[in-house]
Design an enzyme around this catalytic site. Structure first.
Site, PDB file in Angstrom:
ATOM      1  N   PRO A 133       0.834  -1.206   0.000  1.00 32.56           N
ATOM      2  CG  PRO A 133      -0.826  -1.592   1.588  1.00 32.56           C
ATOM      3  CD  PRO A 133       0.498  -2.121   1.119  1.00 32.56           C
ATOM      4  CB  ILE A 162      -0.667 -10.547  -3.694  1.00 36.76           C
ATOM      5  CG1 ILE A 162       0.060  -9.494  -2.848  1.00 36.76           C
ATOM      6  CG2 ILE A 162       0.206 -11.771  -3.924  1.00 36.76           C
ATOM      7  CD1 ILE A 162       1.232  -8.814  -3.536  1.00 36.76           C
ATOM      8  CB  ALA A 183      17.775  -0.179  -4.084  1.00 35.75           C
ATOM      9  CD  GLU A 247       6.293  -8.973 -13.453  1.00 38.49           C
ATOM     10  OE1 GLU A 247       5.235  -8.462 -13.055  1.00 38.49           O
ATOM     11  OE2 GLU A 247       7.338  -8.992 -12.776  1.00 38.49           O
ATOM     12  CB  THR A 370       2.645   2.629 -14.706  1.00 42.19           C
ATOM     13  OG1 THR A 370       3.816   3.426 -14.462  1.00 42.19           O
ATOM     14  CG2 THR A 370       2.015   2.218 -13.371  1.00 42.19           C
ATOM     15  CD  GLU A 372       1.893   6.751 -16.913  1.00 41.72           C
ATOM     16  OE1 GLU A 372       1.085   7.165 -17.760  1.00 41.72           O
ATOM     17  OE2 GLU A 372       1.748   5.650 -16.311  1.00 41.72           O
TER      18      GLU A 372
END
Length: 382
Positions: A133, A162, A183, A247, A370, A372
């Site tokens: 979230p 998920i 990261a 993916e 996305t 973007e």
């Protein structure tokens, strides 16, 4: 429907033979159950087991772990046949071609022997828990933590959006093992769904794809052995970046076939639908619109097959995958909107495939990164 006069040369004879097997299974076992799955909000477990018995899960995995021993071309065939049949919300590819490869590539011999045979057989259903979230596509900002305590990790946090969240038996959880490192503090940890503290939330009510059991997942002091970690600690972000190209390309394959299928459906519809004492096809505007859509479908197919060949040779880059996903999904959405219009009022009725696709396919511009984010990835190389 065929690929609209584009002669496809990317597949071999063994791919074509596998396509026949996959198509027969999908038409026999899946297509008749789509409405049932939509109503239930998930795909039944028996179909997963049947797919495993038919050798349609993990087709590119090594045979020693129950896989098919094929290459990505076989995986692509499975993705294409699902899209050709109009199946939506069946997460075989997520399981086989997105999550399982992490285990096969990063897992120890013990991990692979422990998990992969049941994964290939459909007895264990996989999911990946990345999104949280408020984080969206920003994986560096995840807040789920895995704190080392001796030979165990204690996992706390929550995930959302998920896929296979309700059906899953084994989840690859993206965690922060060093929260201060950004990261460089991310790890991948496999969590069995029967562990204490693991809880499934509500099934999320999406605009489309009702058969996809998309859910929230919660981790409340879930303790798992350190032996469940994939690869090295704090190397998870680099592992994810390595595999995200595949993916995204899987989503691209589905978009290309979906566009072709919907164009065929729309051509058939307008040739049979009458208005003002003629068919809708007889209007020049209709023919010109469909000519434009065919041109775009051929362009998508040509680009996708080129990059499919590159990926089968393991040469597809992250930038190229982003180009393919951006072009295919944005084109698909523009064309669906035009084809809904050509259906008139019936294009807004969910009994018609074009309306169902209008609801189901909008998410292709969002999930897997996305549009973007794709533009950002592409622009970095300009």
């Amino acid at each position: 429907m065929n690929a609209f006069d584009v002669r496809r040369t990317v597949f071999r004879e063994d791919h074509d033979m596998f396509r026949t097997t996959a198509r027969r299974f999908i038409e026999r076992e899946c297509v008749p159950r789509q409405d049932q799955w939509n109503e239930a909000g998930r795909v039944d477990r028996e179909t997963w087991l049947k797919a495993g018995r038919e050798g349609l899960l993990c087709v590119s995995m090594a045979p020693e772990y129950g896989g098919g021993g094929g290459d990505f071309g076989h995986s692509a065939v499975m993705v294409e046949e699902m899209a050709r049949a109009g199946l939506v919300g069946v997460s075989f590819s997520l399981h086989s071609d997105i999550v399982a490869p992490y285990i096969e590539r990063l897992g120890t011999d013990e991990q692979k022997s422990r998990w992969l045979p049941d994964v290939s057989a459909g007895r264990t259903i996989l999911a990946v828990a990345m999104t949280e979230p408020g984080t969206g596509s920003d994986l560096k900002a995840i807040r789920t933590t895995a704190v080392r305590d001796g030979d165990e990790y204690a996992i706390n946090g929550s995930k959302t959006f998920i896929s296979s969240g309700l059906n899953c038996d084994l989840v690859m959880v993206v965690c922060k093992t060093d929260p201060a490192a950004g990261a460089k503090g991310v790890s991948l940890i496999m969590v069995e769904a029967n562990r204490a503290g693991f809880r499934r939330g509500r099934k999320l009510q999406k605009v489309g794809q009702p058969a996809a059991d998309t859910a929230e997942l919660f981790f409340d002091e879930v303790r798992v052995p350190v032996a469940n970690r994939l690869g090295e600690e704090n190397k998870g972000f680099s592992y994810l970046m390595h595999d995200l190209a595949q993916e995204r390309f899987i989503l691209t394959l589905g978009a290309a076939c979906t566009l072709e299928r919907l164009l065929g459906i729309t051509i058939e519809y307008v040739k049979g639908r009458r208005a003002f004492n003629q068919t809708v096809w007889d209007f020049q505007n209709t023919r010109f619109k469909l000519a434009d859509i065919k041109t775009q479908a051929v362009a998508v197919r040509t680009l996708v097959d080129h990059y499919l060949g590159e990926h089968m040779r393991r040469r597809l880059t992250s930038e190229e995958s982003a180009v393919a996903k951006l072009f295919a999904t944005e084109t698909l959405w523009r064309c669906i909107d035009e084809m809904v219009q050509l259906h008139g009022g019936y294009g807004y009725m969910l009994d018609y495939p074009i309306a169902r696709a209008f609801a189901d396919m909008r998410v292709t511009r969002v999930y897997g990164g996305t549009s973007e984010v794709m533009r950002e990835l592409i622009s970095r190389k300009l």
